[in-house]
Scaffold this motif. Sequence first.
Motif, short mmCIF file in Angstrom:
data_model
loop_
_atom_site.label_atom_id
_atom_site.label_comp_id
_atom_site.label_asym_id
_atom_site.label_seq_id
_atom_site.Cartn_x
_atom_site.Cartn_y
_atom_site.Cartn_z
N GLU A 151 35.74 45.37 32.97
CA GLU A 151 35.10 46.69 32.91
C GLU A 151 34.86 47.21 34.32
O GLU A 151 34.25 46.51 35.15
N GLY A 152 35.35 48.40 34.60
CA GLY A 152 35.14 48.99 35.91
C GLY A 152 36.15 50.08 36.20
O GLY A 152 37.03 50.38 35.38
N ASP A 153 36.04 50.67 37.38
CA ASP A 153 36.84 51.82 37.75
C ASP A 153 38.16 51.40 38.40
O ASP A 153 38.16 50.81 39.48
N LEU A 154 39.26 51.66 37.71
CA LEU A 154 40.60 51.40 38.20
C LEU A 154 40.74 49.98 38.75
O LEU A 154 40.49 49.03 38.04
N PHE A 155 41.13 49.82 40.02
CA PHE A 155 41.40 48.49 40.58
C PHE A 155 40.12 47.71 40.90
O PHE A 155 40.19 46.51 41.16
N GLY A 156 38.98 48.40 40.89
CA GLY A 156 37.74 47.80 41.33
C GLY A 156 37.42 46.44 40.76
O GLY A 156 37.05 45.52 41.50
N PRO A 157 37.53 46.24 39.43
CA PRO A 157 37.13 44.94 38.86
C PRO A 157 38.22 43.88 38.86
O PRO A 157 37.96 42.75 38.44
N LEU A 158 39.43 44.20 39.32
CA LEU A 158 40.51 43.23 39.26
C LEU A 158 40.28 42.10 40.27
O LEU A 158 39.76 42.33 41.37
N PRO A 159 40.68 40.89 39.95
CA PRO A 159 40.55 39.77 40.89
C PRO A 159 41.37 40.03 42.15
O PRO A 159 42.52 40.48 42.08
N ALA A 160 40.80 39.73 43.30
CA ALA A 160 41.49 39.94 44.57
C ALA A 160 42.80 39.15 44.64
O ALA A 160 43.75 39.56 45.32
N GLY A 161 42.87 38.05 43.91
CA GLY A 161 44.07 37.22 43.91
C GLY A 161 45.29 37.88 43.32
O GLY A 161 46.41 37.37 43.45
N LEU A 162 45.11 39.03 42.66
CA LEU A 162 46.25 39.76 42.10
C LEU A 162 46.95 40.62 43.15
O LEU A 162 48.07 41.09 42.91
N ARG A 163 46.32 40.84 44.28
CA ARG A 163 46.93 41.70 45.30
C ARG A 163 48.29 41.15 45.73
O ARG A 163 48.44 39.98 46.06
N GLY A 164 49.28 42.03 45.69
CA GLY A 164 50.63 41.65 46.08
C GLY A 164 51.39 40.83 45.08
O GLY A 164 52.49 40.35 45.36
N ARG A 165 50.84 40.69 43.84
CA ARG A 165 51.47 39.83 42.82
C ARG A 165 51.87 40.57 41.55
O ARG A 165 52.52 39.98 40.69
N VAL A 166 51.51 41.82 41.42
CA VAL A 166 51.70 42.53 40.15
C VAL A 166 53.15 43.01 40.02
O VAL A 166 53.64 43.79 40.84
N ASP A 167 53.83 42.53 38.98
CA ASP A 167 55.21 42.94 38.73
C ASP A 167 55.30 44.30 38.04
O ASP A 167 56.18 45.10 38.36
N VAL A 168 54.41 44.52 37.07
CA VAL A 168 54.41 45.79 36.33
C VAL A 168 52.98 46.28 36.22
O VAL A 168 52.11 45.59 35.69
N LEU A 169 52.76 47.48 36.74
CA LEU A 169 51.45 48.11 36.70
C LEU A 169 51.53 49.34 35.80
O LEU A 169 52.14 50.34 36.15
#
Length: 273
Positions: A151-169
């Motif tokens: 729950e949160g605004d756009l990228f805000g609540p996503l785990p930092a470990g996802l940075r640079g790893r997302v294949d499909v957004l």
Amino acid sequence: MSVHPKSRFPRSSFSATVTTLRRAGCVFAEDEASLLHEAAGSPDHLASLVGRRAAGLPLEHVLGWAEFCDRRFAVDSGVFVPRRRTEFLVAQAAALAPRRAVVVDLCCGSGALGLALAAAADAAELHACDVEPAAVRCARRNVGALGQVYEGDLFGPLPAGLRGRVDVLLANVPYVPTDDVELLPAEARVHEPRVALDGGGDGLDVMRRVAAEAPAWLAPGGSLLVETSERQRDTAVDVLRAAGLSIRVLVSDELYATVLVGTAGAGTAGKVT
């Protein structure tokens, strides 16, 4: 006693439901009547379902589910209903997703888009988020153990470990201009959260925010997919191009859908094909 298929009620009851729905302005009254009769457990329950639909509640909120990509997903009252045209976005995402893809579904609503893509792409990870608490609760029910919902605004609540790893957004952001929200059908305007509809002055405010941050989250060759309207297409292309993404524009005349695909790290940033 004649009973309509998939209904435990008399044929006369089905006919009465169709008449009620037609008077309420339901274009597909017979199809909707079949679904309501299938869902009803008793005459009183049926009367309640028909009454709520005739009063203008979206069929999906009355039934408690929506069909999307040939699957049924729970859709609670007050949650954005996934549109059939958005199946085109999911199909395009599935076509470019690598095997065992890392998938993120922003503005996820019920979670239907992310789940449909994760199933089609055999995703390794599924992450979804929405700013609306009711949507988050609904998405968590749908996603279950298949992924994480935040729950949160756009990228805000996503785990930092996802940075640079997302294949499909996937970012099914709101793109209705503020002044046009009042022109929407009452089913959307009254019963869906405004935050899921209102895209700001030209309809692209949320898309701008997503595009600005997307490159930091995408893996090399990863893609952002957004839906927009035909009249917003050129401006939306400029928005994604300004973020340094290589752009493709995909159109389905059948579904009246326009999808932009912005790909990171392809060496052709800003190119439109």
